[in-house]
Design a protein around this motif. Sequence first.
Motif, short mmCIF file in Angstrom:
data_model
loop_
_atom_site.label_atom_id
_atom_site.label_comp_id
_atom_site.label_asym_id
_atom_site.label_seq_id
_atom_site.Cartn_x
_atom_site.Cartn_y
_atom_site.Cartn_z
N ARG A 140 0.83 -1.22 0.00
CA ARG A 140 0.00 0.00 0.00
C ARG A 140 0.86 1.27 0.00
O ARG A 140 0.59 2.24 0.70
CB ARG A 140 -0.95 0.01 1.20
CG ARG A 140 -1.75 -1.28 1.37
CD ARG A 140 -2.73 -1.22 2.53
NE ARG A 140 -2.13 -0.95 3.81
CZ ARG A 140 -1.52 -1.84 4.57
NH1 ARG A 140 -1.42 -3.12 4.17
NH2 ARG A 140 -1.02 -1.50 5.75
N LEU A 141 1.91 1.25 -0.80
CA LEU A 141 2.85 2.36 -0.85
C LEU A 141 2.18 3.63 -1.36
O LEU A 141 1.43 3.61 -2.33
CB LEU A 141 4.03 1.99 -1.77
CG LEU A 141 5.12 3.05 -1.91
CD1 LEU A 141 5.82 3.30 -0.58
CD2 LEU A 141 6.13 2.62 -2.98
N ILE A 190 11.00 0.86 -8.84
CA ILE A 190 9.54 1.01 -8.77
C ILE A 190 9.15 1.95 -7.65
O ILE A 190 8.23 2.76 -7.79
CB ILE A 190 8.88 -0.38 -8.61
CG1 ILE A 190 9.07 -1.18 -9.89
CG2 ILE A 190 7.39 -0.25 -8.29
CD1 ILE A 190 8.68 -2.63 -9.77
N ALA A 191 9.86 1.89 -6.52
CA ALA A 191 9.58 2.81 -5.42
C ALA A 191 9.85 4.25 -5.85
O ALA A 191 9.06 5.16 -5.56
CB ALA A 191 10.42 2.45 -4.20
N ARG A 192 10.95 4.47 -6.55
CA ARG A 192 11.25 5.82 -7.04
C ARG A 192 10.18 6.27 -8.03
O ARG A 192 9.77 7.44 -8.03
CB ARG A 192 12.63 5.85 -7.71
CG ARG A 192 13.79 5.73 -6.74
CD ARG A 192 13.86 6.91 -5.78
NE ARG A 192 13.94 8.19 -6.47
CZ ARG A 192 15.08 8.76 -6.87
NH1 ARG A 192 16.23 8.17 -6.62
NH2 ARG A 192 15.07 9.92 -7.48
N ASP A 214 8.36 3.65 6.29
CA ASP A 214 6.97 3.24 6.11
C ASP A 214 6.85 1.81 5.59
O ASP A 214 5.92 1.09 5.93
CB ASP A 214 6.27 4.19 5.13
CG ASP A 214 6.31 5.62 5.63
OD1 ASP A 214 5.59 5.92 6.60
OD2 ASP A 214 7.08 6.42 5.07
N VAL A 215 7.82 1.41 4.75
CA VAL A 215 7.77 0.08 4.14
C VAL A 215 9.17 -0.51 4.14
O VAL A 215 10.15 0.18 3.84
CB VAL A 215 7.25 0.15 2.68
CG1 VAL A 215 7.30 -1.24 2.02
CG2 VAL A 215 5.83 0.70 2.63
N VAL A 216 9.27 -1.80 4.51
CA VAL A 216 10.53 -2.54 4.39
C VAL A 216 10.31 -3.67 3.40
O VAL A 216 9.36 -4.45 3.53
CB VAL A 216 10.99 -3.13 5.74
CG1 VAL A 216 12.23 -4.00 5.54
CG2 VAL A 216 11.26 -2.03 6.75
N MET A 217 11.18 -3.77 2.39
CA MET A 217 11.17 -4.87 1.44
C MET A 217 12.25 -5.85 1.86
O MET A 217 13.45 -5.54 1.82
CB MET A 217 11.44 -4.33 0.03
CG MET A 217 11.40 -5.38 -1.06
SD MET A 217 9.71 -5.89 -1.43
CE MET A 217 9.97 -6.64 -3.05
N ARG A 238 4.88 -1.13 7.29
CA ARG A 238 4.62 -2.46 6.76
C ARG A 238 5.95 -3.15 6.42
O ARG A 238 6.74 -2.60 5.66
CB ARG A 238 3.75 -2.39 5.49
CG ARG A 238 2.33 -1.95 5.73
CD ARG A 238 2.18 -0.43 5.79
NE ARG A 238 2.29 0.22 4.49
CZ ARG A 238 2.49 1.53 4.34
NH1 ARG A 238 2.62 2.33 5.39
NH2 ARG A 238 2.58 2.05 3.12
N LEU A 239 6.16 -4.34 7.00
CA LEU A 239 7.35 -5.13 6.70
C LEU A 239 6.93 -6.23 5.73
O LEU A 239 6.14 -7.11 6.09
CB LEU A 239 7.95 -5.71 7.98
CG LEU A 239 9.40 -6.16 7.95
CD1 LEU A 239 9.91 -6.46 9.37
CD2 LEU A 239 9.63 -7.38 7.07
#
Length: 324
Positions: A134-135, A157-159, A207-210, A230-231
């Motif tokens: 849910r980025l 993709i995050a960028r 906020d998010v760990v991949m 979110r992990l």
Amino acid sequence: MRALQLERLEGPEGLKQVDVPEPEAGDQVLIDVRAAGVSFPDLLLTKGLYQLKPPLPFVPGVEVAGVVRSAPPGALVKPGDRVMAFTMLGGWAEVASAPPSMTFLMPLGWSFEAAAGTVLNYHTAHFALHRRGRLKEGETVLVHGAAGGVGTATIQIARGAGARVLAVVSSEEKAEVARTAGADHCFLAAGDWVSRVKDATQGRGVDVVMDPVGGDAFDLSLKCLAPEGRLLVVGFAGGRIPEVKVNRLLLKNVDVVGVAWGSFVMHEPQLTAKIAMDLAALAEKGFVEPVVSQVFPLEQAAQALRELEARKSTGKLVLRVREG
């Protein structure tokens, strides 16, 4: 046709080059393979450690790029198209078959080698960040194994989503790969990267760990999550499957989220088309550009798997199946 076949569940040593019949098309897209990806599932398959356990002998190879020879009615590709596809098995051969829903047109200007390393990593990263993670634009993402195939795909993709990216890598050489892929900051896994992540986020956390690594990376990542962080559990390349005391999730208001792209799209195959459209748009804007570190001839697939297993590689390893 020429192919690499796994004859024994002995890892890379179980592979043998053979001549086998070409696959029948049926309701699949038939592809003249130019290049094939080398992926962690391939390594696990050669050892009998993957959840899919095909009977021996079989031809490994989960993804390919090449030219469509034939396509069933209703497919979005046609003979002569340059495509990339997820095959799950059979990719390390001169001809492979793939489901129409897993076969996608290559972006203009891409090489077959770049396209061969795209479907598994980029669809996984997109599914992880957007569907499961849910980025949102402006959030901060921490990427483990950031110089690998999944890692570099996640950074890009995050960028493309307007996120800030922090990367954890095992060496300065890999840090440079992550920076080139678009990471804003890189930290060495052997150092106190938790403190550095906290400093980089003014103590708030990410906020998010991949996390495709697992083990200690997972344990420490829980300390880095911002409220409602979110992990994303993507894999266990580090070897240890971690556990978590759920009171830690309760007290911090954070989520641990499972990510299994392959099994999900088996039940919702229509999702692949949406992801492919998003990735094509990101490629056109310059965000998505696969990082290929080494290209091996098909007969050297065992060596490519050893490089992957030793975690020496960066980006994607690819096999050149035939010229063209």
